[in-house]
Design a protein around this motif. Sequence first.
Motif, short mmCIF file in Angstrom:
data_model
loop_
_atom_site.label_atom_id
_atom_site.label_comp_id
_atom_site.label_asym_id
_atom_site.label_seq_id
_atom_site.Cartn_x
_atom_site.Cartn_y
_atom_site.Cartn_z
N VAL A 29 23.76 28.71 63.31
CA VAL A 29 24.82 28.63 62.20
C VAL A 29 25.13 30.03 61.63
O VAL A 29 26.37 30.34 61.26
N ALA A 30 24.08 30.93 61.77
CA ALA A 30 24.34 32.18 61.13
C ALA A 30 23.72 33.41 62.11
O ALA A 30 22.60 33.90 61.75
N PRO A 31 24.43 33.53 63.07
CA PRO A 31 23.76 34.23 64.21
C PRO A 31 23.74 35.81 63.66
O PRO A 31 22.85 36.73 64.36
N GLU A 32 24.50 36.23 62.56
CA GLU A 32 24.45 37.61 62.17
C GLU A 32 23.38 37.83 60.93
O GLU A 32 22.97 39.03 60.55
N ALA A 33 22.45 36.73 60.71
CA ALA A 33 21.65 36.77 59.79
C ALA A 33 20.22 37.79 60.42
O ALA A 33 20.21 37.91 61.63
N THR A 34 19.80 38.51 59.43
CA THR A 34 18.52 39.45 59.92
C THR A 34 17.21 38.70 59.38
O THR A 34 17.15 38.03 58.42
N GLY A 36 13.71 38.98 57.59
CA GLY A 36 13.01 39.73 56.57
C GLY A 36 11.93 39.00 55.71
O GLY A 36 11.67 38.12 56.02
N VAL A 37 11.62 39.61 54.49
CA VAL A 37 10.79 38.76 53.52
C VAL A 37 11.61 38.53 52.51
O VAL A 37 12.21 39.54 51.81
N SER A 38 11.42 37.53 51.70
CA SER A 38 12.13 37.20 50.33
C SER A 38 11.04 36.50 49.60
O SER A 38 10.72 35.50 50.04
N TYR A 39 11.05 36.77 48.36
CA TYR A 39 9.95 36.03 47.67
C TYR A 39 8.71 35.88 48.24
O TYR A 39 8.12 34.72 47.89
N GLY A 40 8.21 36.86 49.07
CA GLY A 40 6.92 36.87 49.56
C GLY A 40 6.80 36.05 50.96
O GLY A 40 5.76 35.70 51.44
N MET A 41 7.79 35.40 51.13
CA MET A 41 8.21 34.55 52.60
C MET A 41 8.81 34.95 53.55
O MET A 41 9.74 35.79 53.33
N PRO A 42 8.52 34.89 54.86
CA PRO A 42 9.50 35.09 55.95
C PRO A 42 10.89 34.41 55.65
O PRO A 42 10.81 33.29 55.30
N ALA A 43 11.70 35.35 55.74
CA ALA A 43 13.34 34.66 55.65
C ALA A 43 14.31 35.07 56.53
O ALA A 43 14.07 36.32 57.03
N LEU A 44 15.27 34.34 56.59
CA LEU A 44 16.47 35.06 57.43
C LEU A 44 17.43 35.57 55.84
O LEU A 44 17.53 35.00 54.79
N LYS A 45 17.91 36.63 56.45
CA LYS A 45 18.59 37.22 55.21
C LYS A 45 20.09 37.70 55.87
O LYS A 45 20.42 37.71 56.93
N LEU A 46 21.16 37.80 54.78
CA LEU A 46 22.49 37.98 54.98
C LEU A 46 23.14 38.82 54.00
O LEU A 46 22.90 38.48 52.89
N ASP A 47 23.65 40.04 54.38
CA ASP A 47 24.01 41.03 53.35
C ASP A 47 23.07 41.37 52.47
O ASP A 47 23.23 41.56 51.06
N GLY A 48 21.76 41.37 52.89
CA GLY A 48 20.67 41.80 52.06
C GLY A 48 20.30 40.83 50.97
O GLY A 48 19.17 40.85 50.39
N LYS A 49 20.58 39.50 51.07
CA LYS A 49 20.38 38.62 50.09
C LYS A 49 19.69 37.33 51.07
O LYS A 49 20.07 36.94 52.22
N PRO A 50 18.65 36.56 50.60
CA PRO A 50 17.99 35.59 51.27
C PRO A 50 18.84 34.55 51.71
O PRO A 50 19.39 33.81 50.68
N LEU A 51 18.73 34.09 52.78
CA LEU A 51 19.44 32.88 53.15
C LEU A 51 18.60 31.68 53.18
O LEU A 51 19.02 30.58 52.66
N VAL A 52 17.80 31.77 54.11
CA VAL A 52 16.70 30.72 53.93
C VAL A 52 15.44 31.02 54.40
O VAL A 52 15.34 31.80 55.20
N GLY A 53 14.25 30.81 53.86
CA GLY A 53 13.01 30.93 53.87
C GLY A 53 12.05 29.70 54.61
O GLY A 53 12.51 28.57 54.22
N VAL A 54 11.24 30.06 55.15
CA VAL A 54 10.15 28.81 55.76
C VAL A 54 8.86 29.37 55.59
O VAL A 54 8.38 30.36 55.70
N VAL A 55 8.02 28.29 55.13
CA VAL A 55 6.50 28.53 54.87
C VAL A 55 5.64 27.31 55.33
O VAL A 55 6.39 26.14 55.51
N ALA A 56 4.56 27.42 55.81
CA ALA A 56 3.74 26.54 56.21
C ALA A 56 2.58 26.48 55.09
O ALA A 56 2.02 27.55 54.93
N ALA A 57 2.35 25.27 54.63
CA ALA A 57 1.31 24.89 53.77
C ALA A 57 0.23 24.17 54.39
O ALA A 57 0.40 23.54 55.44
N ALA A 58 -1.02 24.05 53.48
CA ALA A 58 -1.91 23.15 54.48
C ALA A 58 -1.57 21.64 54.85
O ALA A 58 -1.87 21.27 55.86
N LYS A 59 -0.59 20.94 54.07
CA LYS A 59 -0.36 19.69 54.27
C LYS A 59 1.22 19.63 54.68
O LYS A 59 1.57 18.43 55.00
#
Length: 114
Positions: A29-34, A36-59
Amino acid sequence: MGTVDDALADLPEPGRSCLRHVVAVARSVAPEATEGVSYGMPALKLDGKPLVGVVAAAKHLSIFPFSPAIVEAVAGRLDGYSLSKGTIRFTAEHPLPDSVVEEIVRRRLAEIRP
């Protein structure tokens, strides 16, 4: 590899594949996203702003759209998922529908680039 790919590489299966799929859908949906890290989590960013982040927790696995309004907007399509103000939790056995991930990214794009 980038920050997101590197962070996901060490996760156990099936969570790794599930989160990789979520990221791939977001990138479609956002092929131009780069990456990075945002709020300590791996994230896709756009224009220097966090687009979406993903995290795995224990459960569970999580997607962070960095917008309570977006979580609220898609909540009606997520019966059976655990939601909070800023995150949507799911599992590899009960993954997010691609259409919901696409909607999350489209809505976040609209917030970043009104």
